[in-house]
Design an enzyme around this catalytic site. Structure first.
Site, PDB file in Angstrom:
ATOM      1  N   PRO A   9     -15.310  -3.147  -2.665  1.00  0.00           N
ATOM      2  CG  PRO A   9     -16.660  -4.820  -2.010  1.00  0.00           C
ATOM      3  CD  PRO A   9     -16.406  -4.134  -3.470  1.00  0.00           C
ATOM      4  CG  ASN A  10     -14.340  -4.002   2.894  1.00  0.00           C
ATOM      5  OD1 ASN A  10     -14.720  -3.399   3.765  1.00  0.00           O
ATOM      6  ND2 ASN A  10     -14.980  -5.306   2.573  1.00  0.00           N
ATOM      7  NE  ARG A  17      -9.513  -5.400   3.510  1.00  0.00           N
ATOM      8  CZ  ARG A  17     -10.183  -5.872   2.327  1.00  0.00           C
ATOM      9  NH1 ARG A  17      -9.740  -5.253   1.239  1.00  0.00           N
ATOM     10  NH2 ARG A  17     -10.657  -7.018   2.242  1.00  0.00           N
ATOM     11  CE1 TYR A  22      -6.170  -7.790   0.232  1.00  0.00           C
ATOM     12  CE2 TYR A  22      -6.817  -7.277   2.776  1.00  0.00           C
ATOM     13  CZ  TYR A  22      -7.032  -7.893   1.436  1.00  0.00           C
ATOM     14  OH  TYR A  22      -7.949  -9.074   1.003  1.00  0.00           O
ATOM     15  CG  ASN A  71      -9.078  -5.242  -6.202  1.00  0.00           C
ATOM     16  OD1 ASN A  71      -9.735  -6.248  -5.856  1.00  0.00           O
ATOM     17  ND2 ASN A  71      -7.740  -5.368  -5.563  1.00  0.00           N
ATOM     18  CB  ALA A  74     -15.225  -9.767  -0.916  1.00  0.00           C
ATOM     19  CD  GLU A  95     -10.601 -11.294 -11.556  1.00  0.00           C
ATOM     20  OE1 GLU A  95     -11.318 -11.809 -12.338  1.00  0.00           O
ATOM     21  OE2 GLU A  95     -10.572 -11.895 -10.718  1.00  0.00           O
ATOM     22  CG  HIS A  97      -7.804 -10.378  -6.862  1.00  0.00           C
ATOM     23  ND1 HIS A  97      -8.862  -9.729  -6.555  1.00  0.00           N
ATOM     24  CD2 HIS A  97      -8.156 -10.936  -8.232  1.00  0.00           C
ATOM     25  CE1 HIS A  97     -10.068 -10.302  -7.019  1.00  0.00           C
ATOM     26  NE2 HIS A  97      -9.717 -10.898  -8.184  1.00  0.00           N
ATOM     27  NE  ARG A 104      -6.174 -13.501   1.830  1.00  0.00           N
ATOM     28  CZ  ARG A 104      -6.834 -12.458   1.712  1.00  0.00           C
ATOM     29  NH1 ARG A 104      -6.636 -11.398   0.585  1.00  0.00           N
ATOM     30  NH2 ARG A 104      -7.443 -12.168   2.759  1.00  0.00           N
TER      31      ARG A 104
HETATM   32  C1  DQA Z   1      -8.744  -8.648  -2.992  1.00  0.00           C
HETATM   33  C2  DQA Z   1      -8.738 -10.311  -2.692  1.00  0.00           C
HETATM   34  C3  DQA Z   1     -10.357 -10.424  -2.046  1.00  0.00           C
HETATM   35  O1  DQA Z   1     -10.500 -12.038  -1.752  1.00  0.00           O
HETATM   36  C4  DQA Z   1     -10.704  -9.576  -1.024  1.00  0.00           C
HETATM   37  O2  DQA Z   1     -12.103  -9.906  -0.674  1.00  0.00           O
HETATM   38  C5  DQA Z   1     -10.273  -8.070  -1.215  1.00  0.00           C
HETATM   39  C6  DQA Z   1      -9.043  -7.705  -1.913  1.00  0.00           C
HETATM   40  C7  DQA Z   1      -7.141  -8.186  -3.436  1.00  0.00           C
HETATM   41  O3  DQA Z   1      -7.085  -6.928  -3.896  1.00  0.00           O
HETATM   42  O4  DQA Z   1      -6.261  -8.967  -2.896  1.00  0.00           O
HETATM   43  O5  DQA Z   1     -11.073  -7.467  -0.698  1.00  0.00           O
HETATM   44  O6  DQA Z   1      -9.468  -8.610  -4.071  1.00  0.00           O
END
Ligand code: DQA
Length: 137
Positions: A9-10, A17, A22, A71, A74, A95, A97, A104
């Site tokens: 998501p996102n 964003r 990011y 990835n 959240a 995984e 990020h 954070r």
């Molecule tokens: C994320 C880190 C997560 O905490 C966050 O909710 C994201 C992006 C990252 O790539 O840093 O959506 O996965």
């Protein structure tokens, strides 16, 4: 070698964003760059904002692909269902990020997914995806 990057998501909004966290590159642009770096790899991409769609994709490819780079955004911090899906498939999952989640908010410090993943790459920006492809190679 068949590898898929699955973004949750996102992450469709990368480039727009919170660029201070990011970065300013869209994932589509980055993917072109990545494909250029690894012409020998069949590199696929899937993004969804829906937990169920991410699980369906893991089920679909998790018995035939050589590697999955995930990835989960959240959902990493909330989803037992995604953790169960990773545990259920055969393909190794890395995984990733983009941000350093440990620098954070504390709710980002816990991952339900990590115990079921081959490894975790955190905080190297989009280069994390590149490192994951290199690992699978
Ligand atoms: C994320 C880190 C997560 O905490 C966050 O909710 C994201 C992006 C990252 O790539 O840093 O959506 O996965």
């Amino acid at each position: 070698m068949e590898i898929i990057i699955i973004n949750g998501p996102n992450l469709n909004l990368l480039g727009k964003r919170e660029p201070e966290i990011y970065g300013e590159d869209s994932f589509e642009d980055f993917l072109l760059h990545l494909k250029g770096l690894f012409p020998e790899v069949s590199l696929h991409y899937f993004q969804s904002n829906s937990e169920g769609a991410l699980i369906d994709k893991l089920h679909e490819l998790g018995f035939s692909y050589d590697g999955i780079i995930l990835n989960a955004g959240a959902y990493t911090h909330t989803s037992i269902a995604l953790a169960d899906a990773i545990a259920s498939i055969e393909t190794p999952v890395i995984e990733v990020h983009i941000s350093n989640v440990y620098a954070r908010e504390s709710f980002r410090h816990h991952s339900y997914l990590s115990p079921h993943c081959e490894g975790v790459i955190v905080g190297f920006g989009l280069r994390g995806y590149e490192l994951a492809v290199q690992y699978f190679l």
